[in-house]
Design an enzyme around this catalytic site. Structure first.
Site, PDB file in Angstrom:
ATOM      1  CG  HIS A   1      18.733   4.127  17.539  1.00 24.73           C
ATOM      2  ND1 HIS A   1      17.711   5.770  17.805  1.00 24.73           N
ATOM      3  CD2 HIS A   1      17.697   3.156  17.309  1.00 24.73           C
ATOM      4  CE1 HIS A   1      16.114   5.129  17.173  1.00 24.73           C
ATOM      5  NE2 HIS A   1      16.394   4.241  16.991  1.00 24.73           N
TER       6      HIS A   1
ATOM      7  CG  ASN B   1      19.745   8.585  15.881  1.00 20.46           C
ATOM      8  OD1 ASN B   1      19.779   6.794  15.862  1.00 20.46           O
ATOM      9  ND2 ASN B   1      19.291   9.433  16.812  1.00 20.46           N
TER      10      ASN B   1
ATOM     11  CD  GLU C   1      18.578   7.480  20.631  1.00 21.42           C
ATOM     12  OE1 GLU C   1      18.578   7.652  19.777  1.00 21.42           O
ATOM     13  OE2 GLU C   1      17.312   7.593  20.258  1.00 21.42           O
TER      14      GLU C   1
ATOM     15  CG  ASP D   1      13.659  -1.163  22.243  1.00 20.91           C
ATOM     16  OD1 ASP D   1      13.063  -1.989  22.151  1.00 20.91           O
ATOM     17  OD2 ASP D   1      14.582  -0.409  21.404  1.00 20.91           O
TER      18      ASP D   1
HETATM   19  C1  F6R Z   1      12.930  -1.051  18.010  1.00 16.61           C
HETATM   20  C2  F6R Z   1      14.037  -0.389  18.110  1.00 16.61           C
HETATM   21  C3  F6R Z   1      14.717   0.623  17.598  1.00 16.61           C
HETATM   22  C4  F6R Z   1      13.649   0.625  15.519  1.00 16.61           C
HETATM   23  C5  F6R Z   1      14.606   1.797  14.807  1.00 16.61           C
HETATM   24  C6  F6R Z   1      13.912   1.760  13.692  1.00 16.61           C
HETATM   25  O1  F6R Z   1      12.731  -1.895  19.375  1.00 16.61           O
HETATM   26  O2  F6R Z   1      14.686  -1.190  18.504  1.00 16.61           O
HETATM   27  O3  F6R Z   1      16.038   0.776  17.680  1.00 16.61           O
HETATM   28  O4  F6R Z   1      14.387  -0.480  15.479  1.00 16.61           O
HETATM   29  O5  F6R Z   1      14.060   2.953  15.685  1.00 16.61           O
HETATM   30  O6  F6R Z   1      12.801   2.137  13.818  1.00 16.61           O
HETATM   31  P1  F6R Z   1      12.353   1.831  12.539  1.00 16.61           P
HETATM   32  O7  F6R Z   1      12.009  -0.204  11.899  1.00 16.61           O
HETATM   33  O8  F6R Z   1      10.479   1.749  12.510  1.00 16.61           O
HETATM   34  O9  F6R Z   1      12.542   2.493  11.404  1.00 16.61           O
END
Ligand code: F6R
Length: 255
Positions: A138, A136, A143, A67
């Site tokens: 995702h 959450n 989401e 992403d």
């Molecule tokens: C990032 C992504 C997000 C993160 C998720 C966890 O490329 O796709 O889904 O993996 O938000 O983020 P952290 O590791 O910072 O807790």
């Protein structure tokens, strides 16, 4: 599902690095899917070490990132492109032609997303997709409420994600509200997914993901449908689980 619970973040990073290094050694021209965020940083440091100390070769890989924020150019300090180059790619033998990251400034976002899907297909699909998870539930920026069959597209970020991400931005006005993200369906086509989670902040999401219903309200729960989901989490992230997960076997905790 292969669920491994390890002591802490360091062990999680060690284990994730073993999996990724083995993939690269066994198939040097692998297509790898990368994630950003805090969780994979320990893994990426270990990949750099393996490159520097034992010549782990990145030159034949093709990479796709999950992403990117809409509105941030690749050189922006907080873009995921910048994250990937400064956290990993600049320190190993990867060139730009191998790397794919959705373009946050694409003029025609929809055709860019379709192009991205085509590039994954042309590369023969993703062999190993690294995933983090949001508090959450995702994955990537799918989401809660995202279609479980979704493809690469533009998504509005949940307000919780915007809040969680805000810690990475000095100027709070720049915190993005939209992202281009691979879909849940895109992610699930990878031959193997490696889901990493660390810390108590992820415990509830991991419970829903591993022991809850498969639901669009917890997009990560779709890993239950994957033919080879490998989940590596630390004790804190596993603290809400009702069951012991061990070598693919799930048993009540007191047995
Ligand atoms: C990032 C992504 C997000 C993160 C998720 C966890 O490329 O796709 O889904 O993996 O938000 O983020 P952290 O590791 O910072 O807790």
């Amino acid at each position: 599902m292969l669920v491994e619970v390890v002591d802490n973040y360091e062990k999680l990073s060690d284990r994730a690095a073993e999996v990724v290094i083995q993939q690269i050694r066994e198939k040097p021209d692998s297509t790898l899917g990368f994630a950003t965020g805090g969780t994979p940083k320990g893994l990426y440091n270990r990949l750099i070490e393996a490159h520097e100390e034992s010549g782990l070769d990145f030159s034949k890989l093709t990479t796709f990132n999950l992403d990117e924020y809409v509105g941030l150019p690749p050189e922006h300090e907080q873009s995921y492109a910048r994250y990937m180059w400064s956290t990993l790619f600049n320190h190993v033998n990867v060139t730009e032609s191998q790397v794919h990251i959705p373009h946050g400034m694409a003029e025609d976002v929809n055709s860019h997303c379709q192009w991205y899907e085509r590039r994954i297909e042309e590369a023969g699909g993703i062999d190993l997709q690294i995933l983090g998870i949001g508090a959450n539930g995702h994955i990537a920026f799918n989401e809660p409420g995202s279609s479980l069959g979704s493809r690469t597209r533009i998504k509005t970020l949940a307000s919780k994600t915007v809040r969680d991400n805000a810690r990475y931005f000095e100027d709070q006005d720049m915190v993005p509200e939209y992202a281009i993200t691979m879909g849940v369906g895109t992610i699930m086509e990878a031959d193997e997914v490696l889901l990493l989670a660390s810390g108590e902040r992820k415990a509830e999401a991991m419970k829903k993901t591993l022991e809850g219903h498969i639901t669009a309200m917890t997009p990560a729960s779709m890993v239950q449908m994957h033919r080879f989901a490998h989940v590596v989490i630390d004790e804190e992230a596993a603290s809400e689980l009702d069951y012991q997960h061990h070598h693919g076997i799930v048993e009540p905790k007191d047995e």
